[in-house]
Scaffold this motif. Structure first.
Motif, PDB file in Angstrom:
ATOM      1  N   GLY A   1      -3.117  62.418 -74.574  1.00  0.00           N
ATOM      2  CA  GLY A   1      -3.872  61.328 -73.962  1.00  0.00           C
ATOM      3  C   GLY A   1      -3.253  60.854 -72.664  1.00  0.00           C
ATOM      4  O   GLY A   1      -3.964  60.595 -71.674  1.00  0.00           O
ATOM      5  N   VAL A   2      -1.926  60.749 -72.619  1.00  0.00           N
ATOM      6  CA  VAL A   2      -1.249  60.322 -71.389  1.00  0.00           C
ATOM      7  C   VAL A   2      -1.422  61.367 -70.294  1.00  0.00           C
ATOM      8  O   VAL A   2      -1.623  61.024 -69.117  1.00  0.00           O
ATOM      9  CB  VAL A   2       0.245  60.060 -71.671  1.00  0.00           C
ATOM     10  CG1 VAL A   2       0.990  59.762 -70.372  1.00  0.00           C
ATOM     11  CG2 VAL A   2       0.412  58.907 -72.627  1.00  0.00           C
ATOM     12  N   VAL A   3      -1.344  62.643 -70.650  1.00  0.00           N
ATOM     13  CA  VAL A   3      -1.532  63.713 -69.664  1.00  0.00           C
ATOM     14  C   VAL A   3      -2.924  63.622 -69.039  1.00  0.00           C
ATOM     15  O   VAL A   3      -3.083  63.679 -67.809  1.00  0.00           O
ATOM     16  CB  VAL A   3      -1.317  65.092 -70.323  1.00  0.00           C
ATOM     17  CG1 VAL A   3      -1.813  66.205 -69.399  1.00  0.00           C
ATOM     18  CG2 VAL A   3       0.155  65.296 -70.641  1.00  0.00           C
ATOM     19  N   VAL A   4      -3.946  63.491 -69.883  1.00  0.00           N
ATOM     20  CA  VAL A   4      -5.319  63.398 -69.370  1.00  0.00           C
ATOM     21  C   VAL A   4      -5.482  62.141 -68.528  1.00  0.00           C
ATOM     22  O   VAL A   4      -6.128  62.162 -67.465  1.00  0.00           O
ATOM     23  CB  VAL A   4      -6.324  63.417 -70.535  1.00  0.00           C
ATOM     24  CG1 VAL A   4      -7.740  63.166 -70.038  1.00  0.00           C
ATOM     25  CG2 VAL A   4      -6.257  64.749 -71.273  1.00  0.00           C
TER      26      VAL A   4
ATOM     27  N   LEU B   1      -8.565  72.066 -67.216  1.00  0.00           N
ATOM     28  CA  LEU B   1      -7.343  72.454 -67.912  1.00  0.00           C
ATOM     29  C   LEU B   1      -7.565  73.597 -68.891  1.00  0.00           C
ATOM     30  O   LEU B   1      -6.645  74.368 -69.172  1.00  0.00           O
ATOM     31  CB  LEU B   1      -6.751  71.247 -68.655  1.00  0.00           C
ATOM     32  CG  LEU B   1      -6.223  70.103 -67.785  1.00  0.00           C
ATOM     33  CD1 LEU B   1      -5.680  68.978 -68.654  1.00  0.00           C
ATOM     34  CD2 LEU B   1      -5.140  70.595 -66.826  1.00  0.00           C
ATOM     35  N   THR B   2      -8.781  73.707 -69.416  1.00  0.00           N
ATOM     36  CA  THR B   2      -9.087  74.794 -70.343  1.00  0.00           C
ATOM     37  C   THR B   2      -9.682  76.020 -69.657  1.00  0.00           C
ATOM     38  O   THR B   2     -10.099  76.968 -70.325  1.00  0.00           O
ATOM     39  CB  THR B   2     -10.059  74.301 -71.429  1.00  0.00           C
ATOM     40  OG1 THR B   2     -11.235  73.724 -70.810  1.00  0.00           O
ATOM     41  CG2 THR B   2      -9.388  73.260 -72.308  1.00  0.00           C
TER      42      THR B   2
ATOM     43  N   PRO C   1     -13.385  62.525 -63.766  1.00  0.00           N
ATOM     44  CA  PRO C   1     -13.852  62.267 -65.130  1.00  0.00           C
ATOM     45  C   PRO C   1     -13.069  63.067 -66.168  1.00  0.00           C
ATOM     46  O   PRO C   1     -12.595  64.178 -65.898  1.00  0.00           O
ATOM     47  CB  PRO C   1     -15.325  62.705 -65.093  1.00  0.00           C
ATOM     48  CG  PRO C   1     -15.708  62.626 -63.652  1.00  0.00           C
ATOM     49  CD  PRO C   1     -14.471  62.971 -62.877  1.00  0.00           C
ATOM     50  N   VAL C   2     -12.932  62.471 -67.350  1.00  0.00           N
ATOM     51  CA  VAL C   2     -12.167  63.118 -68.413  1.00  0.00           C
ATOM     52  C   VAL C   2     -12.765  64.476 -68.761  1.00  0.00           C
ATOM     53  O   VAL C   2     -12.029  65.444 -69.008  1.00  0.00           O
ATOM     54  CB  VAL C   2     -12.125  62.208 -69.658  1.00  0.00           C
ATOM     55  CG1 VAL C   2     -11.462  62.933 -70.825  1.00  0.00           C
ATOM     56  CG2 VAL C   2     -11.397  60.912 -69.350  1.00  0.00           C
ATOM     57  N   GLY C   3     -14.092  64.566 -68.765  1.00  0.00           N
ATOM     58  CA  GLY C   3     -14.727  65.847 -69.060  1.00  0.00           C
ATOM     59  C   GLY C   3     -14.341  66.927 -68.074  1.00  0.00           C
ATOM     60  O   GLY C   3     -14.060  68.073 -68.462  1.00  0.00           O
TER      61      GLY C   3
END
Length: 373
Positions: free
Chosen positions: A47-50, A69-70, A61-63
């Protein structure tokens, strides 16, 4: 009477199953609590990385962060550039530095039997600062070493590594001859003070306009680490983390004393040298590339032991690594101007807010135990 004998046997059979399961149930509860704690730490770290990657002067945006990252495609090429080139290197650097410093702190506190020991007690970080100070303050157009091209070409990072290496060789040489970790600790502290005194002298005789770069370096930061530099940081920190896996069992034996560890077949002096060498190298490299990041190697081990309620290095080392990474990344989030302050702060100023209360807690809890409370 036969009936009473049967009744007694049945009573015994009833008691034994009732007494055994609580122990097994207690072990299962402890294992479940430890597994839950590790899962919580991993989720917190993710969570901290994101959060750190997604927020900044340009929010992503988180998405999009997760897709980038993936390895999935995104509509915005700008977001991909921001995530991969600007923010991901500092996140990985903070993760590695925090993990390595925490693991080094666990080892130092065990070796020196001192709850206030951390990776910087050997004076290696001060040696790195001294090397960097010579380049920052002594080169350039107005520097007193501007005529020495070798020093200029060495660069801040190279000079920091060289300064750390000099102090490391001195400390390891003394450790090899003396073998007493307490003596090595005292020598490390003295070397640190000596390097700090030389830095103060350099600052006193330097143009004030050149002090800002040195101030930034000594306060710690992972914001300027590039991918090429990150390869070196990853190699060193990864080596220290792998080494700690093999040192976990010998360190457990050292908790009960050097004589007891030696009776179990542990080569005490070799363990001291390996631990000191690994921690000193990581301290020098982390300081060279990320500056002096304080309190993490001191606070994370105590938080790990307190949460796990054990001193078993097989658990404390990985938990400390996760906690150290979370501390550095959260501190970078606040220090980078994305958190509560809205302005950039030195990384050490933020980590001190975590480390100082932990130090006070360790001191007060130790005094309470000595007084029998």
């Amino acid at each position: 009477m036969p009936g009473s004998k049967v009744t007694a046997e049945r009573a015994t059979d009833d008691v034994v199953p009732r007494m055994a399961p609580p122990r097994a149930a207690g072990a299962r509860r402890r294992a479940g609590r430890v597994a839950g704690l590790f899962l919580l730490l991993v989720l917190l770290l993710v969570g901290v990385v994101v959060l750190l990657i997604g927020q900044g002067s340009i929010d992503v945006p988180v998405g999009d962060v997760l897709r980038i990252l993936t390895g999935q495609s995104t509509e915005s090429q700008t977001h991909r550039t921001i995530v991969l080139d600007a923010r991901l290197p500092k996140v990985v650097a903070g993760l590695l530095a925090g993990s390595a410093l925490a693991v080094g702190g666990v080892q130092m506190q065990t070796l020196f039997r001192n709850p206030l020991a951390d990776p910087f007690v050997l004076g290696v970080s001060n040696g790195a600062i001294l090397g960097a100070s010579i380049v920052i303050l002594g080169t350039g157009g107005v520097g007193w070493l501007s005529g020495l091209g070798v020093v200029s070409q060495l660069g801040v990072t190279g000079a920091a590594v060289a300064g750390a290496a000099v102090v490391l060789l001195i400390a390891l040489g003394i450790a090899r001859r003396v073998g007493d970790p307490v003596v090595v600790l005292v020598v490390g502290v003295m070397l640190g003070y000596l390097a700090g005194a030389v830095v103060d002298m350099l600052v006193y005789y330097t143009d004030p306009d050149r002090l800002q770069a040195l101030t930034t370096f000594t306060r710690g930061s992972v914001r300027n680490v590039t991918w090429s530099e990150l390869r070196i940081v990853a190699a060193v920190c990864g080596a220290v983390l792998v080494l700690s896996v093999f040192l976990a069992q010998p360190l457990n034996a050292l908790l009960l004393g050097e004589r007891y560890a030696a009776s179990l077949g542990v080569h005490v002096r070799r363990i001291h040298i390996l631990s000191l060498a690994g921690v000193a190298v990581l301290s020098g490299v982390v300081t060279a590339y990320c500056g002096a990041i304080g309190f993490v190697g001191l606070a994370a081990p105590h938080l790990a032991r307190g949460l796990l309620r054990t001193a078993d290095h097989r658990l404390v080392l990985p938990a400390g690594a996760l906690i150290g990474a979370v501390i550095v990344l959260l501190a970078e989030y606040v220090a980078g101007g994305n958190g509560l302050t809205g302005t950039s702060l030195p990384l050490n100023s933020v980590t001190a807010f975590v480390g100082a209360p932990v130090i006070l807690w360790v001191l007060l809890s130790g005094r309470a135990r000595r007084e029998g409370r």
